[in-house]
Design an enzyme around this catalytic site. Structure first.
Site, PDB file in Angstrom:
ATOM      1  N   THR A 118       0.822  -1.211   0.000  1.00  0.00           N
ATOM      2  CA  THR A 118       0.000   0.000   0.000  1.00  0.00           C
ATOM      3  C   THR A 118       0.857   1.261   0.000  1.00  0.00           C
ATOM      4  O   THR A 118       0.460   2.280  -0.562  1.00  0.00           O
ATOM      5  CB  THR A 118      -0.931   0.017   1.227  1.00  0.00           C
ATOM      6  OG1 THR A 118      -0.146  -0.149   2.415  1.00  0.00           O
ATOM      7  CG2 THR A 118      -1.938  -1.116   1.155  1.00  0.00           C
ATOM      8  N   THR A 119       2.018   1.198   0.641  1.00  0.00           N
ATOM      9  CA  THR A 119       2.923   2.353   0.617  1.00  0.00           C
ATOM     10  C   THR A 119       3.679   2.410  -0.702  1.00  0.00           C
ATOM     11  O   THR A 119       3.828   3.475  -1.304  1.00  0.00           O
ATOM     12  CB  THR A 119       3.910   2.280   1.798  1.00  0.00           C
ATOM     13  OG1 THR A 119       3.178   2.194   3.021  1.00  0.00           O
ATOM     14  CG2 THR A 119       4.802   3.505   1.832  1.00  0.00           C
ATOM     15  N   ASP A 152      -2.100  -8.134   6.958  1.00  0.00           N
ATOM     16  CA  ASP A 152      -1.388  -7.953   5.691  1.00  0.00           C
ATOM     17  C   ASP A 152      -0.713  -9.255   5.265  1.00  0.00           C
ATOM     18  O   ASP A 152      -0.789  -9.656   4.097  1.00  0.00           O
ATOM     19  CB  ASP A 152      -0.328  -6.848   5.824  1.00  0.00           C
ATOM     20  CG  ASP A 152      -0.943  -5.458   5.871  1.00  0.00           C
ATOM     21  OD1 ASP A 152      -2.174  -5.356   5.672  1.00  0.00           O
ATOM     22  OD2 ASP A 152      -0.213  -4.491   6.102  1.00  0.00           O
TER      23      ASP A 152
END
Length: 808
Positions: A94-95, A387
């Protein structure tokens, strides 16, 4: 003749380079915000809410950080959205996806400044992305045929994913927990079978995996503590009184003996209901709602374990893993599907008692119990583990694996550089820029670890000139290391999603050449709050009803009036298309239909505020003869910037369809499909029914809140539109329905409402009687509103609540 101004006062527009620069700056700012969290040595952010309690979240998860931000820049919102999609699709990266998109736009800004057209840059980026993906495909490893090697791959991926999280110190322990849990799913990606329970106390290393299901509830007094070969009925039903609650009805009695008779009759009905439940042949009853003392005694006397007030997620997962279904009626035992397990017993975790279900029917079900020093630690541990579970479950289906530590970016950058050298013209500059953006990922990883990124990247480039190079950045030793030897691996599906999503987001932002900001709607809010409440029937039945009077009057003044949740729907009125039309869409305003309204409430609405709206196009769909337009309006406090609510209005533009330029009809939306759930009206008996009469002048009163469409006041206009007389506003009907829910379910507490979804089915004439039927399913109230005189449904939808009223 030139037109000086086409927008309302306070509306603004930015064109050309100015608009493009605003988009670049916003997107790069978001990327710079989260890039310090990237990699094993990335830093955390503290997020402090502005709401009641000022809750604190400590995290380095990109999606968690971004979705907590209130952002005004349109391009920045695009990056926030791709981060959310990345989280939903694969659970990790996501980053990375935001950082890569930001770097692509940073490079694009330089190219645009060099007079290279955005479409040339987009074309070069597309070629580079395809080349980079092909480079990864040639390097993937797939060990699914060898179970031992594949399990080793999963362990490496899990440890790499957890290396940048709070669990990095115990990553081998948690990687083993995650792999064991995912392997039990046998290829399924349904993580609902894996329950995660957080219990403060101990340390993270004390966390463990239990092969079964644990429900975070205690067994009550007098209940059996152990049940073997359990037959479980999972239910969501009222166990206080067994009757449909019709509010507004009154019972008159002439003696206390009559009251005792009523109470006795209610007890008899409850006894009959309990006997029906027992008749299903069960020895365990789990209910979403409270179980009062009398039915609890009846269950205990029958030797049945009765568990009350299990949270809705808990009973849904319990029904799933035990093979049962949630029931609400018990007249036909053959239609109720029971759950089964071998043993139910009470266990202790720390100082807490919980209920353990072992030998459940769904063999892959398991529970991971997290221990830790505080709730903040446990919350971040849960996000980290989630995650890892997402990535592993996706890897079980797509078993292709790559090395990590910046190795994939170096491989892609090398191939993209080769493509740039072979490509003639200005596209080669865009392809080179793409390569530089890819190298930014290992550069940032090194910078975040406090290393000399320029030196390391130079060494890496030299190493990758050798055939079969497996070198990447080893942030532990601070040097270039062999990623294969160190066991640093990543899922191909994650890398592919990062590459493609970032490229598409950058392309979308590059295409922008104009930004239009709509004018905020000016309101005199304190007057509107009371006027709106009267417009949706408050105090119409009884002008001195204390429960309703608080919406229109307070002895301390207007600032203390309570605000009904659907008042927020008025904020979107100025956002709907009117007679001026929409660029590129031809339609008759008289044929516009308001089809649906979705509202999310983030803060209790104040009775007095100055609001600022931001309006975006959330969806556009070509339906042939008609077009569907979805307009999203977010309302902020003008001074503090606090986001109060979001409205999404769906309108049908009859006669505006058929604009698709290909055989596949055009369809575009900016939000996940599952955000607005489609609901089916239950067939069982409603939890509550509320009857309300609209006044013949109801539409004339409601229009004073700001909706001056002549369809609701002009008889000639209404006849031209096909109605016998002016009709009631759809949002007025929605206000009546939600007010009924606030009264019957929320105990007159409007702040319990979290979100509202209403679909307009049919018109209402002022003066007709509305019957609102309500079904309570956990924290969701499904409702249907009918016109009593015509026996026709006019409105359906649901209301999600923060909690239930203590009076239920």
């Amino acid at each position: 003749m030139a037109v000086e101004r086409i927008f309302k006062d306070e509306a603004s527009e930015e064109k050309g380079e100015r608009a493009r620069l605003a988009s670049f700056v916003g997107a790069m700012a978001i990327a710079d915000l989260v890039k310090t969290t990237l990699g094993p040595k990335g830093m955390d952010k503290i997020l402090q809410s502005t709401g009641r309690g000022h809750e604190v979240t400590v995290t380095n998860d990109g999606a968690t950080i971004l979705k907590s931000l209130h952002i005004d820049n349109a391009a920045a919102k695009v990056l926030v959205d791709i981060s959310k999609v990345q989280d939903d699709e694969v659970g990790d990266g996501t980053t990375s996806v935001v950082v890569l998109a930001g770097e692509l736009l940073r490079e694009a800004e330089k190219l645009v400044a060099s007079k290279i057209h955005p479409m040339t840059i987009i074309s070069g980026y597309r070629m580079a992305a395809e080349c980079a993906r092909d480079a990864l495909l040639h390097k993937v490893v797939d060990n699914k045929a060898d179970s031992e090697k594949f399990k080793s791959d999963l362990m490496k991926i899990a440890m790499t994913t957890l290396s940048s999280k709070i669990l990095s110190q115990d990553k081998e322990h948690f990687a083993q927990l995650a792999v064991d849990a995912v392997m039990r799913l046998k290829g399924s990606t349904n993580l609902e079978a894996i329950q995660i329970i957080k219990k403060p106390g101990g340390s993270l290393i004390d966390s463990f995996l239990d092969e079964g299901f644990i429900l975070d509830k205690k067994i009550g007094l007098g209940q059996p503590k152990r049940i073997e070969n359990a037959n479980i009925l999972v239910a969501n039903t009222a166990m206080d009184t067994d009757k449909v609650k019709i509010y507004g009805a009154r019972v008159r009695v002439d003696s206390m003996a009559k009251v005792a008779e009523i109470e006795g009759a209610e007890k008899d009905k409850m006894r009959e209901k309990v006997q029906k439940i027992i008749g299903h042949g069960i020895n365990c009853f789990v209910n979403r709602q409270l179980i009062y003392n009398f039915p609890e005694e009846l269950f205990a006397d029958a030797g049945i374990l009765a568990i009350e007030h299990a949270d809705f997620d808990g009973i849904e997962r319990l029904a799933l893993v035990t093979g049962g279904e949630i029931a609400s009626t018990f007249d036909n035992p053959e239609s109720v599907k029971l759950g089964h397990c071998k043993l139910i017993e009470e266990i202790m975790i720390g100082e807490d008692k919980l209920i353990h279900f072992s030998g459940v029917e769904l063999g892959q079900a398991c529970t991971i119990v997290l221990r830790g020093a505080s709730h903040h630690v446990l919350d971040e541990a849960e996000r980290s583990l989630h995650d890892a579970l997402c990535v592993l479950s996706q890897t079980v289906n797509d078993s292709r694996v790559l090395l990590g530590g910046g190795w994939p970016e170096m491989i892609m950058a090398k191939e993209v550089d080769e493509l740039a050298r072979k490509t003639p013209g200005k596209k080669s500059h865009a392809i080179e820029a793409f390569s530089r953006a890819l190298l930014a990922i290992p550069t940032i990883i090194a910078d975040n670890a406090g290393l000399d990124s320029a030196e390391l990247i130079a060494k890496l480039r030299a190493e990758h000139q050798k055939e079969g190079c497996t070198s990447g950045i080893d942030v532990i030793s601070g040097t270039v290391g062999d990623m294969a030897e160190r066991g640093i691996s990543e899922a191909f599906k994650v890398k592919q999603a990062v590459l493609l999503s970032a490229t598409e987001a950058a392309e979308m932002i590059l295409r922008v050449d104009e930004i239009i900001t709509c004018a905020p709607r000016k309101r005199e809010d304190r007057i509107d709050v009371a006027l709106y409440a009267l417009g949706i029937g408050a105090c119409a039945r009884d002008a001195v009803d204390v429960d309703q009077l608080k919406y229109v009057y307070h002895e301390k003044g207007q600032n203390f009036i309570q605000v009904l949740p659907t008042f927020s729907a008025l904020f979107s009125l100025g956002s709907l298309p009117g007679g001026a039309g929409l660029p590129g869409l031809q339609y008759d305003p008289q044929l516009l239909l308001h089809g649906q309204q979705y509202i999310e409430l983030y803060k209790p609405l104040p009775s007095s505020a100055v609001l600022k709206n931001t309006v975006t196009l959330a969806g556009l769909h070509d339906k042939g003869k008609a077009a569907i337009l979805e307009i999203e309006t977010k309302s902020y406090d003008k001074d503090s910037g606090v986001l109060y609510c979001m409205n999404r209005s769906t309108v049908f533009l009859r006669g505006a369809g058929g604009f698709s330029k290909s055989s596949q009809r055009y369809s575009y939306s900016t939000y996940p499909k599952d955000q607005v759930a489609s609901v089916t009206t239950p067939k069982g008996q409603p939890f509550a029914v509320y009857e309300d009469c609209t006044q013949p002048s109801q539409a004339l009163l409601y229009r004073l809140s700001g909706d001056y469409n002549p369809l609701h006041s002009d008889p000639m206009f209404a006849k031209a539109a096909g109605f016998t007389r002016p009709i009631l506003h759809g949002l007025c009907t929605l206000g009546f329905a939600v007010r009924a829910i606030v009264k019957c379910i929320c105990g007159e507490d409007p702040n319990l409402v979290k979100c509202v979804s209403g679909r307009f089915l049919l018109h209402v004439y002022p003066g007709e009687t509305l019957l609102t039927e309500m079904w309570l399913e956990g924290l969701r109230v499904i409702f249907q509103t009918k016109v009593k005189e015509r026996s026709r449904a006019v409105l359906s939808g649901y209301v999600d609540l923060h909690g239930l009223s203590s009076s239920l």
